[in-house]
Design a protein around this motif. Structure first.
Motif, mmCIF file in Angstrom:
data_model
loop_
_atom_site.group_PDB
_atom_site.id
_atom_site.type_symbol
_atom_site.label_atom_id
_atom_site.label_comp_id
_atom_site.label_asym_id
_atom_site.label_seq_id
_atom_site.Cartn_x
_atom_site.Cartn_y
_atom_site.Cartn_z
ATOM 1 N N GLY A 62 1.025 -1.139 -0.433
ATOM 2 C CA GLY A 62 -0.386 0.261 0.152
ATOM 3 C C GLY A 62 0.835 1.430 0.294
ATOM 4 N N ALA A 63 0.141 1.914 -0.395
ATOM 5 C CA ALA A 63 0.232 3.750 -0.028
ATOM 6 C C ALA A 63 0.129 4.416 1.025
ATOM 7 N N GLU A 64 0.738 5.655 1.244
ATOM 8 C CA GLU A 64 0.902 6.156 2.487
ATOM 9 C C GLU A 64 -0.139 7.645 2.191
ATOM 10 N N ASN A 65 -0.725 7.700 1.007
ATOM 11 C CA ASN A 65 -1.114 8.757 0.381
ATOM 12 C C ASN A 65 -1.203 9.247 -0.958
ATOM 13 N N VAL A 66 -2.241 9.474 -1.285
ATOM 14 C CA VAL A 66 -2.830 9.366 -2.728
ATOM 15 C C VAL A 66 -3.307 10.872 -3.224
ATOM 16 N N HIS A 67 -2.801 11.638 -4.355
ATOM 17 C CA HIS A 67 -3.759 12.653 -4.681
ATOM 18 C C HIS A 67 -4.572 12.347 -5.169
ATOM 19 N N PHE A 68 -5.787 13.717 -5.130
ATOM 20 C CA PHE A 68 -7.120 13.485 -5.481
ATOM 21 C C PHE A 68 -7.337 13.942 -7.328
ATOM 22 N N LYS A 69 -6.452 14.585 -7.638
ATOM 23 C CA LYS A 69 -6.883 15.087 -9.223
ATOM 24 C C LYS A 69 -5.666 13.998 -9.571
ATOM 25 N N ALA A 70 -6.161 13.968 -11.179
ATOM 26 C CA ALA A 70 -6.043 12.466 -12.326
ATOM 27 C C ALA A 70 -4.473 12.965 -12.492
ATOM 28 N N SER A 71 -4.003 14.189 -12.985
ATOM 29 C CA SER A 71 -2.605 14.521 -13.086
ATOM 30 C C SER A 71 -2.050 16.335 -13.291
ATOM 31 N N GLY A 72 -1.504 16.704 -13.522
ATOM 32 C CA GLY A 72 -1.201 18.797 -13.384
ATOM 33 C C GLY A 72 -0.318 18.804 -12.308
ATOM 34 N N ALA A 73 -0.190 20.171 -12.195
ATOM 35 C CA ALA A 73 0.664 21.271 -12.143
ATOM 36 C C ALA A 73 0.766 20.437 -10.319
ATOM 37 N N TYR A 74 0.794 19.485 -10.431
ATOM 38 C CA TYR A 74 0.686 19.756 -8.932
ATOM 39 C C TYR A 74 2.211 19.276 -8.048
ATOM 40 N N THR A 75 3.321 19.977 -7.881
ATOM 41 C CA THR A 75 4.437 19.328 -7.217
ATOM 42 C C THR A 75 4.682 18.210 -6.335
ATOM 43 N N GLY A 76 5.072 17.340 -6.529
ATOM 44 C CA GLY A 76 5.385 16.438 -5.369
ATOM 45 C C GLY A 76 4.492 15.588 -4.826
ATOM 46 N N GLU A 77 2.583 15.715 -6.506
ATOM 47 C CA GLU A 77 2.353 14.070 -4.928
ATOM 48 C C GLU A 77 2.427 13.440 -6.550
ATOM 49 N N ILE A 78 1.465 12.214 -5.846
ATOM 50 C CA ILE A 78 0.931 11.268 -6.777
ATOM 51 C C ILE A 78 -0.189 10.569 -6.837
ATOM 52 N N SER A 79 -0.466 10.266 -7.943
ATOM 53 C CA SER A 79 -1.812 10.273 -8.100
ATOM 54 C C SER A 79 -2.578 9.244 -7.926
ATOM 55 N N ALA A 80 -3.457 8.379 -8.019
ATOM 56 C CA ALA A 80 -4.113 7.005 -7.833
ATOM 57 C C ALA A 80 -3.482 6.682 -9.141
ATOM 58 N N GLU A 81 -3.470 6.918 -10.282
ATOM 59 C CA GLU A 81 -3.042 5.895 -11.597
ATOM 60 C C GLU A 81 -1.418 5.522 -11.431
ATOM 61 N N MET A 82 -1.212 6.787 -11.284
ATOM 62 C CA MET A 82 0.785 5.674 -10.881
ATOM 63 C C MET A 82 1.514 4.643 -9.549
ATOM 64 N N LEU A 83 0.058 5.201 -8.520
ATOM 65 C CA LEU A 83 0.017 3.954 -7.650
ATOM 66 C C LEU A 83 -0.491 2.321 -8.182
ATOM 67 N N VAL A 84 -1.578 2.215 -9.079
ATOM 68 C CA VAL A 84 -1.713 1.253 -9.419
ATOM 69 C C VAL A 84 -1.021 0.723 -10.315
#
Ligand code: PEP
Length: 251
Positions: A62-84
């Motif tokens: 598992g991961a410890e966090n996920v961002h709520f947007k699919a992609s874009g200008a959110y430096t440092g964040e990780i999307s659900a699709e990336m985790l999957v």
């Protein structure tokens, strides 16, 4: 009817090499312990090493966090699709440390939960009261409010992929564990909130974990309680023997 889920939360501990070594040690200790799901939620940088190390075992990553947007200008964040795509199956959302140090709110917890579920991840949503809130008598109100806010717009079908972790803030990383009765009561409030939103059937199927200084000594008593369906475990998940003993307690 409910299956135990024993999940570790490594927090900001272990390098990728350390992750590989720790999972290597853990694998034989939890092998064949199939009466519960065994999950390790690890720092993002450790995910590839952890997924590789856990291959062929009953340990899920598992991961410890996920961002709520699919992609874009959110430096440092990780999307659900990336985790999957990286092989992650679970994600912790709304941990009290994220609420306390990183501005996580009930709204962002909800958005992250929806993003995780829409991507097919299993969401481990954390709720819990501070000591001050408990002493003021707000535990039930707060747990129900946090649970309902987190699950807003979640569909009944998606509830199959929701796990809620009741983690009293005063018990996390402090060595102070809630008594088994306090854990059962808190988990019961969470389940009642799920029932108010989705009905008794779904509430009875929803896995509600306890988290807060769970260890090899207290796990059996906590897990014996009706409403405690597993644990979210910080410190003890970094110690293979202790974590394996908790998995044993869930057999
Ligand atoms: C946690 O990190 O969710 C947690 C419960 O930590 P600990 O087990 O160390 O209290």
């Amino acid at each position: 009817m409910r299956r135990y889920v024993i999940a570790g939360n490594w927090k900001m501990n272990m390098t990728p090499k350390g992750a590989e070594a720790l999972i290597g040690e853990m694998k034989p200790l939890v092998e064949g312990k199939n009466n519960c799901d065994v999950v390790l939620c690890v720092p993002a940088i450790d995910i590839p090493a952890a997924v590789e190390a856990a291959k062929g075992s009953n340990i899920k990553i598992g991961a410890e966090n996920v961002h709520f947007k699919a992609s874009g200008a959110y430096t440092g964040e990780i999307s659900a699709e990336m985790l999957v795509e990286a092989g992650v199956e679970y994600v912790v959302i709304g941990h009290s440390e994220r609420r306390q140090y990183f501005g996580e709110t009930d709204q962002t917890v909800n958005l992250r939960t929806l993003a995780a579920l829409n991507a097919g991840l299993k969401a481990i949503v954390c709720v819990g009261e501070t000591l001050e809130q408990r002493e003021l008598g707000y535990t039930e109100t707060l747990l129900k409010y946090q649970t309902k806010m987190a699950l807003t717009n979640v569909t009944p079908e998606q509830m199959n992929n929701v796990i809620i972790a009741y983690e009293p803030v005063w018990a996390i990383g402090t060595g102070v564990t809630a008594t088994a009765d306090q854990a059962d009561e808190g988990n019961g409030y969470v389940r009642a909130a799920v029932a108010e939103m989705f009905g008794a059937d779904i509430a009875n199927k929803t896995v509600v974990q306890y988290g807060g200084s769970m260890n090899d000594k207290n796990a059996a008593e906590l897990l014996s309680k009706e409403n405690v369906d597993g644990g979210l475990i910080g410190g003890a998940s970094l110690k293979p023997a202790a974590f394996a003993a908790i998995v044993d307690a869930a057999q």
